[in-house]
Design a protein around this motif. Sequence first.
Motif, PDB file in Angstrom:
ATOM      1  N   GLU A 113       1.538  51.506  91.121  1.00 50.22           N
ATOM      2  CA  GLU A 113       2.652  50.530  90.446  1.00 50.22           C
ATOM      3  C   GLU A 113       2.574  49.932  88.876  1.00 50.22           C
ATOM      4  O   GLU A 113       3.036  50.317  88.048  1.00 50.22           O
ATOM      5  CB  GLU A 113       2.833  49.443  91.217  1.00 50.22           C
ATOM      6  N   GLU A 114       0.800  49.287  88.758  1.00 50.53           N
ATOM      7  CA  GLU A 114       0.465  49.155  87.616  1.00 50.53           C
ATOM      8  C   GLU A 114       0.235  50.180  86.709  1.00 50.53           C
ATOM      9  O   GLU A 114       0.692  49.646  85.298  1.00 50.53           O
ATOM     10  CB  GLU A 114      -0.862  47.797  87.772  1.00 50.53           C
ATOM     11  N   VAL A 115      -0.224  51.288  86.730  1.00 49.35           N
ATOM     12  CA  VAL A 115       0.213  52.398  85.872  1.00 49.35           C
ATOM     13  C   VAL A 115       1.037  52.746  85.224  1.00 49.35           C
ATOM     14  O   VAL A 115       0.989  53.060  84.374  1.00 49.35           O
ATOM     15  CB  VAL A 115      -0.905  53.139  86.594  1.00 49.35           C
ATOM     16  N   ALA A 116       2.269  52.702  86.309  1.00 50.92           N
ATOM     17  CA  ALA A 116       3.214  53.240  86.310  1.00 50.92           C
ATOM     18  C   ALA A 116       3.965  52.208  84.922  1.00 50.92           C
ATOM     19  O   ALA A 116       4.831  52.688  83.942  1.00 50.92           O
ATOM     20  CB  ALA A 116       4.243  53.602  87.391  1.00 50.92           C
ATOM     21  N   ARG A 117       3.821  51.234  85.484  1.00 52.15           N
ATOM     22  CA  ARG A 117       4.299  50.092  84.240  1.00 52.15           C
ATOM     23  C   ARG A 117       3.610  50.261  82.752  1.00 52.15           C
ATOM     24  O   ARG A 117       4.458  49.278  81.808  1.00 52.15           O
ATOM     25  CB  ARG A 117       3.875  48.457  84.838  1.00 52.15           C
ATOM     26  N   VAL A 118       2.460  50.456  82.895  1.00 51.48           N
ATOM     27  CA  VAL A 118       1.884  49.980  81.532  1.00 51.48           C
ATOM     28  C   VAL A 118       2.477  51.752  80.798  1.00 51.48           C
ATOM     29  O   VAL A 118       2.764  51.751  79.788  1.00 51.48           O
ATOM     30  CB  VAL A 118       0.182  50.365  82.481  1.00 51.48           C
ATOM     31  N   LEU A 119       2.763  52.920  81.226  1.00 50.96           N
ATOM     32  CA  LEU A 119       2.935  54.147  80.322  1.00 50.96           C
ATOM     33  C   LEU A 119       3.814  53.904  80.281  1.00 50.96           C
ATOM     34  O   LEU A 119       4.545  54.547  79.374  1.00 50.96           O
ATOM     35  CB  LEU A 119       2.572  55.319  81.921  1.00 50.96           C
ATOM     36  N   ALA A 120       5.409  52.809  80.932  1.00 50.13           N
ATOM     37  CA  ALA A 120       6.067  52.822  80.515  1.00 50.13           C
ATOM     38  C   ALA A 120       6.556  51.860  79.338  1.00 50.13           C
ATOM     39  O   ALA A 120       7.549  52.112  79.132  1.00 50.13           O
ATOM     40  CB  ALA A 120       7.105  51.908  82.121  1.00 50.13           C
ATOM     41  N   GLN A 121       5.107  51.489  79.139  1.00 56.40           N
ATOM     42  CA  GLN A 121       6.046  50.271  78.067  1.00 56.40           C
ATOM     43  C   GLN A 121       4.623  51.650  76.791  1.00 56.40           C
ATOM     44  O   GLN A 121       4.621  51.222  75.563  1.00 56.40           O
ATOM     45  CB  GLN A 121       4.756  49.683  77.906  1.00 56.40           C
ATOM     46  N   SER A 180      -6.197  52.424  71.986  1.00 55.74           N
ATOM     47  CA  SER A 180      -6.877  51.296  72.596  1.00 55.74           C
ATOM     48  C   SER A 180      -6.198  50.223  71.688  1.00 55.74           C
ATOM     49  O   SER A 180      -5.381  48.986  73.204  1.00 55.74           O
ATOM     50  CB  SER A 180      -8.851  50.874  71.487  1.00 55.74           C
ATOM     51  N   ARG A 181      -5.454  49.552  70.957  1.00 54.13           N
ATOM     52  CA  ARG A 181      -4.592  49.108  70.150  1.00 54.13           C
ATOM     53  C   ARG A 181      -3.136  49.309  71.141  1.00 54.13           C
ATOM     54  O   ARG A 181      -2.473  48.285  72.031  1.00 54.13           O
ATOM     55  CB  ARG A 181      -4.773  48.583  68.927  1.00 54.13           C
ATOM     56  N   SER A 182      -2.592  50.264  71.116  1.00 50.97           N
ATOM     57  CA  SER A 182      -1.412  51.207  71.663  1.00 50.97           C
ATOM     58  C   SER A 182      -1.898  50.540  73.186  1.00 50.97           C
ATOM     59  O   SER A 182      -1.080  49.624  73.955  1.00 50.97           O
ATOM     60  CB  SER A 182      -1.015  52.300  71.473  1.00 50.97           C
ATOM     61  N   LEU A 183      -2.687  50.181  74.145  1.00 51.21           N
ATOM     62  CA  LEU A 183      -2.611  50.925  75.437  1.00 51.21           C
ATOM     63  C   LEU A 183      -3.371  48.598  75.770  1.00 51.21           C
ATOM     64  O   LEU A 183      -2.754  48.529  76.852  1.00 51.21           O
ATOM     65  CB  LEU A 183      -4.654  50.451  75.769  1.00 51.21           C
ATOM     66  N   LYS A 184      -3.702  47.974  74.799  1.00 53.58           N
ATOM     67  CA  LYS A 184      -4.138  46.574  74.922  1.00 53.58           C
ATOM     68  C   LYS A 184      -2.402  45.859  75.343  1.00 53.58           C
ATOM     69  O   LYS A 184      -1.948  44.762  75.780  1.00 53.58           O
ATOM     70  CB  LYS A 184      -4.771  46.208  74.059  1.00 53.58           C
ATOM     71  N   ARG A 185      -1.786  46.476  73.313  1.00 51.12           N
ATOM     72  CA  ARG A 185      -0.416  45.915  73.561  1.00 51.12           C
ATOM     73  C   ARG A 185       0.650  45.949  74.712  1.00 51.12           C
ATOM     74  O   ARG A 185       0.823  45.625  75.408  1.00 51.12           O
ATOM     75  CB  ARG A 185       0.584  46.822  72.263  1.00 51.12           C
ATOM     76  N   ARG A 220      -0.124  44.082  77.682  1.00 55.97           N
ATOM     77  CA  ARG A 220       0.645  43.080  77.919  1.00 55.97           C
ATOM     78  C   ARG A 220       1.514  42.685  78.159  1.00 55.97           C
ATOM     79  O   ARG A 220       1.928  41.828  78.702  1.00 55.97           O
ATOM     80  CB  ARG A 220       0.189  42.613  76.582  1.00 55.97           C
ATOM     81  N   GLN A 221       2.771  44.414  77.659  1.00 57.51           N
ATOM     82  CA  GLN A 221       4.214  43.696  78.123  1.00 57.51           C
ATOM     83  C   GLN A 221       4.595  44.201  79.326  1.00 57.51           C
ATOM     84  O   GLN A 221       5.613  43.977  79.890  1.00 57.51           O
ATOM     85  CB  GLN A 221       4.546  44.978  77.183  1.00 57.51           C
ATOM     86  N   ALA A 222       3.644  44.586  79.953  1.00 51.26           N
ATOM     87  CA  ALA A 222       3.310  44.911  81.332  1.00 51.26           C
ATOM     88  C   ALA A 222       3.123  43.546  82.122  1.00 51.26           C
ATOM     89  O   ALA A 222       3.242  44.274  82.920  1.00 51.26           O
ATOM     90  CB  ALA A 222       2.912  46.276  81.538  1.00 51.26           C
ATOM     91  N   GLY A 223       2.419  43.349  81.661  1.00 46.92           N
ATOM     92  CA  GLY A 223       1.875  42.145  82.520  1.00 46.92           C
ATOM     93  C   GLY A 223       0.637  41.925  83.177  1.00 46.92           C
ATOM     94  O   GLY A 223       0.447  41.240  84.252  1.00 46.92           O
ATOM     95  N   ILE A 224      -0.029  42.391  82.517  1.00 47.21           N
ATOM     96  CA  ILE A 224      -1.426  43.377  83.308  1.00 47.21           C
ATOM     97  C   ILE A 224      -1.853  42.385  82.882  1.00 47.21           C
ATOM     98  O   ILE A 224      -2.654  42.142  81.623  1.00 47.21           O
ATOM     99  CB  ILE A 224      -1.779  45.048  83.080  1.00 47.21           C
ATOM    100  N   LEU A 225      -2.790  41.470  84.024  1.00 44.01           N
ATOM    101  CA  LEU A 225      -3.905  40.738  83.319  1.00 44.01           C
ATOM    102  C   LEU A 225      -5.108  40.795  83.066  1.00 44.01           C
ATOM    103  O   LEU A 225      -6.223  40.442  83.157  1.00 44.01           O
ATOM    104  CB  LEU A 225      -3.697  39.535  84.021  1.00 44.01           C
ATOM    105  N   LYS A 226      -5.897  42.209  84.130  1.00 46.51           N
ATOM    106  CA  LYS A 226      -7.247  42.449  84.264  1.00 46.51           C
ATOM    107  C   LYS A 226      -7.230  43.186  82.646  1.00 46.51           C
ATOM    108  O   LYS A 226      -6.682  43.663  81.863  1.00 46.51           O
ATOM    109  CB  LYS A 226      -7.008  43.789  85.312  1.00 46.51           C
ATOM    110  N   PRO A 227      -8.966  42.999  82.466  1.00 51.95           N
ATOM    111  CA  PRO A 227      -9.449  43.798  81.695  1.00 51.95           C
ATOM    112  C   PRO A 227      -9.320  45.352  81.224  1.00 51.95           C
ATOM    113  O   PRO A 227      -9.289  45.166  82.261  1.00 51.95           O
ATOM    114  CB  PRO A 227     -11.097  43.036  80.965  1.00 51.95           C
TER     115      PRO A 227
END
Length: 324
Positions: A114-122, A252-257, A260-267
Amino acid sequence: MVGAARAPRLLDEVRRVLRVKRYSMRTEHAYVGWIRRFVLANGKRHPRDMGAAEVEAFLSTLAVQGGVSPNTQNQALSALLFLYRQVLGVELPWLDGVVRAKRPQRVPTVLSREEVARVLAQMDGRPWLLASLLYGTGMRLMEVLRLRVKDVDFDRGEITVRDGKGGKDRHTMLPRKLVEPLRREIERATQMHAHDLAEGFGAVWLPHALARKYPGAAREPGWQYVFPSARRSRDPRDGTERRHHFDDAILSRSLKRACRQAGILKPVSAHTLRHSFATHLLEAGQDIRTVQELLGHKDVATTQIYTHVLNRGGLAVVSPLDRQ
């Protein structure tokens, strides 16, 4: 001033030997940096006037006072061994006196499905496709960025990873969801290559001795990067103007952004998607040996780390509270 004048000449020779032996630019920057630190740490003395004792002391200081990781210390050791063996022609005795940095026992950071899906959606565009490939194939970051057109086989539904870690080739799957996006990306890369050829360029960098063995391959469409850079630049190794691959810093910058937008707090890094790929395959019941081959691990023990992060609680054990 004598010592200060020597160092640039030494480092120029280090660069020359690294380029003759076809080391990557990343390795060149790292090795030159460590050799410079070693020389400065010893009062700018020339490495010919030093030996195993100084190397041992330098590496031990990194571990004891610098608190560096084992991988960082090993990289410094590799740089100094290269300096003495390949540049100065000196064989150092086995460095028994080095205090080794302790390798911490850590499990990798893994995202849930679910977290992967949220990140990719951003994400969108090329960063989205690159991140999707990292998660969908388990490739390492540089393996994806250095992917060549000829190594994507749409008919067989697989990707060939060339010269991976340890110098090995391997195969991994081509996710069906990425077939059309990859076709479009390759079409774009082919058009850029045709444009470069028309302007008198279009020769991509080739690894190792391939440029000598196949002198015309560098201009062939199949050898071009799937993800070429937006503009040409001069190769610092030989001054040739050519098109490099996509910049990993942009991803790297796109992934970090996106995190952040997906609310993922893990490094999260690009390698986190590879960790997630392996963990999710094992969660789905895939054989660990198959996962080992897909990841390109030399030893199955390396792959077994992912059995400790499966989505079944601490140490993959069901809590007795949940059995009541």
